[in-house]
Design a protein around this motif. Structure first.
Motif, PDB file in Angstrom:
ATOM      1  N   LEU A  79     -10.583   1.830  42.241  1.00 60.18           N
ATOM      2  CA  LEU A  79     -10.624   0.592  41.480  1.00 60.18           C
ATOM      3  C   LEU A  79     -10.042   0.887  40.106  1.00 60.18           C
ATOM      4  CD1 LEU A  79     -11.614  -2.377  41.494  1.00 60.18           C
ATOM      5  CD2 LEU A  79     -13.715  -1.564  40.446  1.00 60.18           C
ATOM      6  N   PHE A  80      -8.955   0.181  39.785  1.00 61.43           N
ATOM      7  CA  PHE A  80      -8.222   0.450  38.549  1.00 61.43           C
ATOM      8  C   PHE A  80      -8.356  -0.738  37.620  1.00 61.43           C
ATOM      9  CE2 PHE A  80      -4.690   0.716  35.683  1.00 61.43           C
ATOM     10  CZ  PHE A  80      -4.455   2.066  35.504  1.00 61.43           C
ATOM     11  N   GLU A  81      -8.639  -0.453  36.360  1.00 65.06           N
ATOM     12  CA  GLU A  81      -8.756  -1.518  35.363  1.00 65.06           C
ATOM     13  C   GLU A  81      -7.968  -1.130  34.120  1.00 65.06           C
ATOM     14  OE1 GLU A  81     -12.157  -3.813  32.670  1.00 65.06           O
ATOM     15  OE2 GLU A  81     -12.729  -2.356  34.211  1.00 65.06           O
ATOM     16  N   ASP A  82      -7.043  -2.007  33.753  1.00 71.60           N
ATOM     17  CA  ASP A  82      -6.298  -1.829  32.505  1.00 71.60           C
ATOM     18  C   ASP A  82      -7.140  -2.428  31.389  1.00 71.60           C
ATOM     19  OD1 ASP A  82      -4.597  -1.882  30.345  1.00 71.60           O
ATOM     20  OD2 ASP A  82      -2.862  -2.580  31.469  1.00 71.60           O
ATOM     21  N   ALA A  91      -3.042  -6.456  37.741  1.00 68.15           N
ATOM     22  CA  ALA A  91      -2.823  -7.545  38.690  1.00 68.15           C
ATOM     23  C   ALA A  91      -3.751  -7.399  39.888  1.00 68.15           C
ATOM     24  CB  ALA A  91      -1.370  -7.565  39.135  1.00 68.15           C
ATOM     25  N   GLU A  92      -4.271  -8.507  40.367  1.00 68.00           N
ATOM     26  CA  GLU A  92      -5.349  -8.509  41.360  1.00 68.00           C
ATOM     27  C   GLU A  92      -5.001  -7.719  42.614  1.00 68.00           C
ATOM     28  OE1 GLU A  92      -9.104  -9.097  42.569  1.00 68.00           O
ATOM     29  OE2 GLU A  92      -8.255  -9.713  40.665  1.00 68.00           O
ATOM     30  N   LYS A  93      -3.745  -7.775  43.068  1.00 67.86           N
ATOM     31  CA  LYS A  93      -3.408  -7.111  44.327  1.00 67.86           C
ATOM     32  C   LYS A  93      -3.462  -5.588  44.226  1.00 67.86           C
ATOM     33  CE  LYS A  93       1.631  -7.268  43.589  1.00 67.86           C
ATOM     34  NZ  LYS A  93       2.912  -7.688  44.182  1.00 67.86           N
ATOM     35  N   TYR A  94      -3.488  -5.046  43.004  1.00 57.15           N
ATOM     36  CA  TYR A  94      -3.577  -3.606  42.827  1.00 57.15           C
ATOM     37  C   TYR A  94      -4.899  -3.171  42.188  1.00 57.15           C
ATOM     38  CZ  TYR A  94       1.427  -3.474  43.840  1.00 57.15           C
ATOM     39  OH  TYR A  94       2.650  -3.606  44.435  1.00 57.15           O
ATOM     40  N   ARG A  95      -5.808  -4.123  41.994  1.00 57.83           N
ATOM     41  CA  ARG A  95      -7.071  -3.748  41.356  1.00 57.83           C
ATOM     42  C   ARG A  95      -7.864  -2.794  42.237  1.00 57.83           C
ATOM     43  NH1 ARG A  95      -9.421  -5.933  37.133  1.00 57.83           N
ATOM     44  NH2 ARG A  95     -11.483  -5.642  38.042  1.00 57.83           N
ATOM     45  N   VAL A 115      -1.938   0.200  49.729  1.00 53.98           N
ATOM     46  CA  VAL A 115      -2.453  -1.154  49.881  1.00 53.98           C
ATOM     47  C   VAL A 115      -3.538  -1.123  50.958  1.00 53.98           C
ATOM     48  CG1 VAL A 115      -1.896  -3.540  50.464  1.00 53.98           C
ATOM     49  CG2 VAL A 115      -0.203  -2.119  49.268  1.00 53.98           C
ATOM     50  N   PRO A 116      -4.702  -1.702  50.699  1.00 50.86           N
ATOM     51  CA  PRO A 116      -5.763  -1.680  51.703  1.00 50.86           C
ATOM     52  C   PRO A 116      -5.329  -2.300  53.031  1.00 50.86           C
ATOM     53  CG  PRO A 116      -6.612  -2.419  49.587  1.00 50.86           C
ATOM     54  CD  PRO A 116      -5.125  -2.352  49.447  1.00 50.86           C
ATOM     55  N   PHE A 117      -5.774  -1.703  54.122  1.00 57.05           N
ATOM     56  CA  PHE A 117      -5.628  -2.166  55.511  1.00 57.05           C
ATOM     57  C   PHE A 117      -4.242  -1.938  56.109  1.00 57.05           C
ATOM     58  CE2 PHE A 117      -8.657  -5.152  53.409  1.00 57.05           C
ATOM     59  CZ  PHE A 117      -9.813  -4.627  53.971  1.00 57.05           C
ATOM     60  N   ILE A 118      -3.175  -1.922  55.307  1.00 58.67           N
ATOM     61  CA  ILE A 118      -1.845  -1.784  55.907  1.00 58.67           C
ATOM     62  C   ILE A 118      -1.212  -0.431  55.616  1.00 58.67           C
ATOM     63  CG2 ILE A 118      -1.447  -4.266  55.843  1.00 58.67           C
ATOM     64  CD1 ILE A 118       0.356  -3.845  53.434  1.00 58.67           C
ATOM     65  N   ALA A 119      -1.890   0.432  54.877  1.00 62.08           N
ATOM     66  CA  ALA A 119      -1.432   1.802  54.607  1.00 62.08           C
ATOM     67  C   ALA A 119      -0.017   1.854  54.038  1.00 62.08           C
ATOM     68  CB  ALA A 119      -1.517   2.648  55.880  1.00 62.08           C
ATOM     69  N   LYS A 120       0.310   0.901  53.179  1.00 64.78           N
ATOM     70  CA  LYS A 120       1.607   0.903  52.501  1.00 64.78           C
ATOM     71  C   LYS A 120       1.443   1.541  51.136  1.00 64.78           C
ATOM     72  CE  LYS A 120       5.392  -2.188  51.168  1.00 64.78           C
ATOM     73  NZ  LYS A 120       5.831  -3.601  51.097  1.00 64.78           N
ATOM     74  N   ASP A 121       2.247   2.579  50.862  1.00 66.97           N
ATOM     75  CA  ASP A 121       2.081   3.325  49.619  1.00 66.97           C
ATOM     76  C   ASP A 121       2.444   2.481  48.399  1.00 66.97           C
ATOM     77  OD1 ASP A 121       1.385   5.393  51.213  1.00 66.97           O
ATOM     78  OD2 ASP A 121       3.109   6.685  50.748  1.00 66.97           O
ATOM     79  N   ILE A 122       1.538   2.471  47.431  1.00 63.16           N
ATOM     80  CA  ILE A 122       1.799   1.850  46.135  1.00 63.16           C
ATOM     81  C   ILE A 122       2.369   2.876  45.181  1.00 63.16           C
ATOM     82  CG2 ILE A 122       0.740   0.722  44.149  1.00 63.16           C
ATOM     83  CD1 ILE A 122      -1.464  -0.275  46.046  1.00 63.16           C
ATOM     84  N   ALA A 123       1.784   4.078  45.198  1.00 60.71           N
ATOM     85  CA  ALA A 123       2.229   5.153  44.311  1.00 60.71           C
ATOM     86  C   ALA A 123       1.782   6.487  44.883  1.00 60.71           C
ATOM     87  CB  ALA A 123       1.661   4.965  42.906  1.00 60.71           C
TER      88      ALA A 123
END
Length: 359
Positions: A79-82, A91-95, A115-123
């Motif tokens: 859980l990331f918070e700026d 942004a909500e999709k990366y929180r 990304v949750p559930f789809i295992a797509k790398d964000i970083a």
């Protein structure tokens, strides 16, 4: 007429004193506006008990028990918070995201954020103990970056496409650029320092001093059985790690908080820089057995706050029993290569150019 210093005058005064006191008590007892009456109940937070006792040696042993784990590998929730602005988050999709985390002493980390559930790398990001690399893989092409830098260096916050208008940042305009910019400014070595606590050596191994003190804090009631919105007073031991210079100046390096309620538990570690500014504040909760056979008991949820970097990061192990510990990984596993051919940002080169330009 009686003189004031006569025995009769003193006797009369002594006789009047009990009557005067009785009159005052009667007035207080019968008055609707009692001087000692209570018009509103004041809720006093209760002190949590029992409080465990420990000495300095026992506290140091507890730190070194946690520091005995050489490596950690497992799935986590992130859980990331700026915290750049009081009520503006990333942004909500990366929180909230999934992650795969690998840590190994000394100072090595490899983190994949998905990304949750789809295992797509964000970083993806790594640190080999001296240098870090961060690949930002989501967002428009102009926002994707491969960022490199040195762990101990101090950098200005990276802005991906020029100056930002701070006044424009609010919940409605928090854009993709701010999202990926926050990820680009995340430093993987901060995870290593927080999740793999540095041990405390003997006095002969390091010129460090340690002091212990007692502390009580009024705080929200976080117990499962606690009343919602309730507050309690929790007792702590504070173990402070200090360094002493050759000139005799003493500087605070770390402050370790030990929760004393029921047993001794490391609850918080604060780290300070050369100017004694708070650079990292780490909180620990939910100690559980990690590993298939419960080889080690470690906190299952960790919250990292970097006040001067303006972010807060929470890490929770998804399945503590499936976490691998005590494994040995090759050093190459902690060096991230730019296999995506992303535009590269070398923070050291960038900073050197700026210093040269200013001179």
């Amino acid at each position: 007429m009686l003189m004031l210093n006569s025995p009769f005058a003193h006797a009369r005064v002594r006789a009047r004193v009990p009557l005067l006191l009785l009159l005052i008590l009667c007035i207080v007892a019968t008055s609707n506006c009692s001087l000692f009456g209570t018009h509103k109940k004041v809720q006093v937070p209760p002190l949590l008990t029992p409080l465990a006792e420990a000495n300095k040696t026992q506290l140091i042993n507890e730190v070194n028990r946690l520091a005995s784990v050489r490596s950690i590998h497992g799935k986590i929730d992130i859980l990331f918070e700026d915290t750049s602005f009081a009520d503006v988050g990333i942004a909500e999709k990366y929180r909230q995201a999934d992650g795969m985390l690998t840590l190994q002493r000394p100072g090595k980390v490899y983190l994949v954020i998905q990304v949750p559930f789809i295992a797509k790398d964000i970083a993806q990001m790594t640190s080999d103990g001296e240098h870090f690399r961060v690949a930002v893989l989501q967002g428009e092409d102009k926002y994707r970056r491969f960022v490199k830098g040195t762990n101990n260096a101090l950098y200005e916050k990276l802005d991906l496409d020029g100056a930002t208008d701070g006044a424009a940042k609010n919940k409605k305009t928090m854009s993709e650029k701010e999202t990926v910019s926050a990820l680009a400014n995340l430093r993987p070595q901060h995870l290593t320092d927080a999740l793999m606590i540095s041990p405390i050596g003997s006095a002969s191994e390091a010129a460090l001093l340690y002091s212990i003190s007692e502390f009580f804090q009024d705080e929200p009631d976080s117990r499962p059985q606690g009343k919602k919105g309730g507050r309690v007073v929790r007792g702590y031991y504070l173990l402070e790690e200090l360094s002493q210079s050759s000139q005799g100046e003493i500087r605070l390096l770390r402050r370790l908080w030990f929760d004393r309620v029921g047993s001794i538990r490391l609850a918080r570690v604060q780290t300070f820089d050369e100017r004694v500014l708070l650079i990292t504040d780490v909180a620990y909760w939910g100690e559980k057995s990690l590993g298939e056979n419960g080889q080690a008991r470690l906190p299952s949820r960790i919250q990292i706050t970097r006040p001067h970097d303006h972010y807060k990061l929470s890490v929770t192990y998804q399945e503590p029993t499936s976490v691998g510990i005590y494994r040995e990984y090759s050093p190459d596993a902690f060096v991230l290569e730019n296999k995506w051919q992303l535009p590269e940002v070398d923070l050291d080169t960038r900073q050197n150019k700026k210093v040269t330009a200013n001179h």
